[in-house]
Design an enzyme around this catalytic site. Structure first.
Site, PDB file in Angstrom:
ATOM      1  N   GLU A  49     -66.927  -3.503 -57.227  1.00  0.00           N
ATOM      2  CA  GLU A  49     -66.558  -3.841 -58.678  1.00  0.00           C
ATOM      3  C   GLU A  49     -65.240  -4.482 -58.788  1.00  0.00           C
ATOM      4  OE1 GLU A  49     -67.629  -0.809 -57.493  1.00  0.00           O
ATOM      5  OE2 GLU A  49     -69.227   0.054 -58.801  1.00  0.00           O
ATOM      6  N   MET A 477     -46.075 -12.148 -44.937  1.00  0.00           N
ATOM      7  CA  MET A 477     -45.030 -12.029 -45.801  1.00  0.00           C
ATOM      8  C   MET A 477     -44.169 -10.790 -45.373  1.00  0.00           C
ATOM      9  SD  MET A 477     -43.440 -13.634 -47.950  1.00  0.00           S
ATOM     10  CE  MET A 477     -44.077 -14.694 -49.269  1.00  0.00           C
TER      11      MET A 477
HETATM   12  C1  TPP Z   1     -53.014  -4.880 -52.503  1.00  0.00           C
HETATM   13  C2  TPP Z   1     -51.616  -5.405 -51.879  1.00  0.00           C
HETATM   14  N1  TPP Z   1     -51.269  -4.685 -51.151  1.00  0.00           N
HETATM   15  C3  TPP Z   1     -50.149  -4.877 -50.415  1.00  0.00           C
HETATM   16  C4  TPP Z   1     -49.422  -6.036 -50.944  1.00  0.00           C
HETATM   17  C5  TPP Z   1     -48.124  -6.553 -49.935  1.00  0.00           C
HETATM   18  N2  TPP Z   1     -48.034  -7.492 -49.488  1.00  0.00           N
HETATM   19  C6  TPP Z   1     -47.659  -8.875 -50.198  1.00  0.00           C
HETATM   20  S1  TPP Z   1     -47.858 -10.087 -48.952  1.00  0.00           S
HETATM   21  C7  TPP Z   1     -48.475  -9.130 -47.733  1.00  0.00           C
HETATM   22  C8  TPP Z   1     -48.992  -9.667 -46.466  1.00  0.00           C
HETATM   23  C9  TPP Z   1     -49.885 -10.825 -46.849  1.00  0.00           C
HETATM   24  O1  TPP Z   1     -50.415 -11.075 -45.530  1.00  0.00           O
HETATM   25  P1  TPP Z   1     -51.888 -12.310 -45.329  1.00  0.00           P
HETATM   26  O2  TPP Z   1     -52.630 -11.938 -46.406  1.00  0.00           O
HETATM   27  O3  TPP Z   1     -52.325 -12.154 -43.740  1.00  0.00           O
HETATM   28  O4  TPP Z   1     -50.919 -13.450 -45.762  1.00  0.00           O
HETATM   29  P2  TPP Z   1     -49.709 -14.234 -45.055  1.00  0.00           P
HETATM   30  O5  TPP Z   1     -48.440 -13.727 -45.720  1.00  0.00           O
HETATM   31  O6  TPP Z   1     -50.011 -13.997 -43.679  1.00  0.00           O
HETATM   32  O7  TPP Z   1     -49.816 -15.908 -45.503  1.00  0.00           O
HETATM   33  C10 TPP Z   1     -48.699  -7.755 -47.983  1.00  0.00           C
HETATM   34  C11 TPP Z   1     -49.135  -6.695 -47.238  1.00  0.00           C
HETATM   35  C12 TPP Z   1     -49.998  -6.882 -51.900  1.00  0.00           C
HETATM   36  N3  TPP Z   1     -49.403  -7.640 -52.308  1.00  0.00           N
HETATM   37  N4  TPP Z   1     -51.158  -6.387 -52.224  1.00  0.00           N
END
Ligand code: TPP
Length: 564
Positions: A49, A477
């Site tokens: 969903e 991030m």
């Molecule tokens: C649902 C959710 N859980 C946790 C977060 C916290 N968060 C923000 S960016 C991030 C890491 C993202 O990693 P990735 O998708 O591999 O992207 P990158 O930063 O490596 O480009 C997290 C855990 C979030 N934004 N959304």
């Protein structure tokens, strides 16, 4: 005409010109699904969903229409919550139809019962529980009206199973009459006159554009004003696309990962004109030091936004479709374009100089492909009207910084809630809304996993989207914050690189490709964009690349950590 409540729901959707719904069936909506079957109404079965609601959201952002999703009671409804909140934070028009248990069972902890109206009250513009079939047409009419008028937003219509099963005489109301809801369209013209008077005195004015311009389809009026006055422009994440990023007056994105020029201009300007923005904390950073020298003017459709986050000196509360043309008209009547422009020419030159002195960092030599060079490369291969969707993380910020957006509605991203897992389903919705445009998703190895089940939906429906996973093998991030602010203690932010994304794609019926070097990237991207059907490209990027500039949390906008 006599019909079942379930059939009436479909009639209402037809009357509202809905051309597709995204959903997932279950006990309380089975009669509705039976009616969908008989009516042969276009429906996309997602695998979760959450996928359905983000797809409806992506559809709405790409098309400007109201997105519609369906879920059953209980867990179906609760699985919509993140997507509803995502839409709410970014003012996206949605109608989410949920099933509810039979009327006598409501409030009795019945099987698959959840109080979805209670749960979604803080994250919807409005919500309804329909217990009487006679109320259904009015409620549906109101729901669409509320979702799309004024400041757009999501509306939940929770419909008891008994209502779907009840026969009644259907008639769709022609008009909406709701006490207490009269969304703003026109504002007070004296307010706009006062703004034009203030602009004449400004020596360092700055325009701050937000998502409201994209949502109200007023980019043309906005551009007219920008070019008439010669003012420099900064943008929020949601405002990207309202003016081409490469426009000479565009300084780029402002805020935590804003450009040097945008952030310095904000600190130095003497007048800041915010248009369809809400002064989010990712923009303002420390509110007390935000635009410290400026008179702040705010154009917004929602009176609740004025003075909410920053003090406002002048306001124009109205639909931008009303206020922007009036602003252009009054500004044109007041002064010749060259008078406006010559007054601010030295200031514009200073702003441009800031960006020249400290441009966005460029690629550093490395064995792996620099993430932002992937984004720049993809841009060179796409037309201006391609729809770019992102997930959340470093890849999202690099996309915002390095992709040259030219048109409104060309960036779909979860700005307010920052929802990882948004991208893939939203890209599906966008592709269905804009079948003639190229749709590209930039995701991370963390984000893509959050709704990777939707690869199956993409494959089943043959949706030709290109998914680019920037695989740094970390939650980038989070990793960056740990590197910069937590003494490199990388607590639980590695994804360990154990997932083979090419195989994952192939297992779901999507073509998978991989690029590990810049040379491979060139040929793989060419191939991906010309392959029929959906393609996932995994690009191996370094784990330690940072998104820069960065304003450290709690810092002032001129305290950016610069890169390069
Ligand atoms: C649902 C959710 N859980 C946790 C977060 C916290 N968060 C923000 S960016 C991030 C890491 C993202 O990693 P990735 O998708 O591999 O992207 P990158 O930063 O490596 O480009 C997290 C855990 C979030 N934004 N959304």
């Amino acid at each position: 005409m006599k019909m079942l409540g379930a059939e009436a729901v479909i009639e209402c959707l037809k009357q509202e010109n809905v051309d597709v719904v995204f959903g997932y069936p279950g006990g309380c909506v089975l009669t509705l699904y039976d009616a969908l079957y008989k009516a042969d109404f276009p429906h996309i079965l997602t695998r979760h969903e959450q996928g359905a609601v983000h797809a409806a959201d992506g559809y709405a952002r790409a098309s400007g229409k109201v997105g519609v999703c369906i879920a059953t009671s209980g867990p179906g409804g609760t699985n919509l919550v993140t997507g509803i909140a995502t839409a709410y934070m970014d003012s996206i028009p949605l109608v989410a139809i949920t099933g509810q248990v039979g009327v006598p069972y409501i409030g009795k902890d019945a099987f698959q019962e959840a109080d979805i109206c209670g749960i979604t009250t803080p994250i919807t513009k409005h919500n309804y529980l329909v217990k009487k079939v006679q109320d259904l047409p009015r409620v549906m009419k109101e729901a669409f009206h509320i979702a799309r008028t004024g400041r757009p937003g999501p509306v939940v219509v929770d419909i008891s199973k008994d209502v779907f099963n009840a026969m009644f005489e259907f008639e769709y109301p022609k008009t909406v009459q709701m006490r207490g809801y009269s969304p703003t369209f026109a504002g007070n013209s004296a307010d706009v006159e006062a703004v034009v008077a203030a602009l004449q005195l400004a020596e360092k004015p700055l325009l701050f554009v937000g998502g409201g311009v994209c949502l109200s389809d007023t980019a043309d009026s906005f551009r007219e004003f920008v070019e008439l006055t010669g003012y420099p422009v900064i943008s929020s994440l949601m405002g990207l696309g309202s003016l081409p990023s490469s426009h000479p007056q565009s300084l780029g994105m402002v805020g935590m990962h804003g450009t040097y020029g945008a952030n310095m201009a904000t600190m130095e300007c003497d007048l800041l004109l915010g248009i369809g923005v809400r002064f989010d904390d990712r923009v303002t950073s420390l509110v007390k030091d935000f635009a410290p020298r400026a008179k702040i003017i705010h154009f917004d459709i929602d009176p609740a936004e004025v003075n909410k986050n920053v003090r406002t000196d002048l306001k124009v509360v109205a639909d931008l479709r009303w206020s922007l043309p009036l602003l252009c008209k009054l500004a044109t009547a007041t002064r010749e374009p060259n008078e406006w422009q010559s007054q601010v020419a030295p200031w514009l030159a200073q702003c441009q100089q800031w960006n020249r002195e400290n441009p966005l960092p460029s690629a550093v030599a490395s064995e792996r492909v620099a993430p932002h060079s992937v984004i720049e490369k993809v841009r060179t291969l796409l037309a201006d009207d391609a729809v770019i969707v992102t997930d959340v993380g470093q890849h999202q910020m690099w996309t915002a910084q390095y992709y040259d957006f030219v048109k409104p509605r060309s960036l779909l991203t979860s700005g307010g809630l920052g929802t990882m897992g948004y991208g893939l389903p939203a890209a599906m919705g966008a592709q269905i809304a804009q079948p003639d445009k190229t749709v590209v998703l930039f995701s991370g190895d963390g984000s893509i996993m959050m709704n990777c089940q939707e690869l199956a939906t993409v494959a089943d429906n043959g949706l030709p989207i290109t998914i680019i996973v920037l695989n740094n093998q970390v939650l980038g991030m989070v990793n960056q914050w740990q590197r910069m602010f937590y003494g490199k203690r990388y607590s639980h932010s590695s994804t360990h690189g154990g997932t083979d994304f090419v195989k994952l794609a192939e297992a779901m019926g999507v073509t998978g490709m991989r690029a590990a070097t810049l040379e491979e990237l060139d040929s793989v991207l060419q191939q991906a964009l010309t392959t029929e059907g959906p393609v996932l490209v995994e690009v191996m990027v370094p784990a330690t690349a940072d998104v820069l500039p960065m304003v450290p949390p709690g810092g002032r906008l001129d305290q950016m950590v610069l890169g390069g």
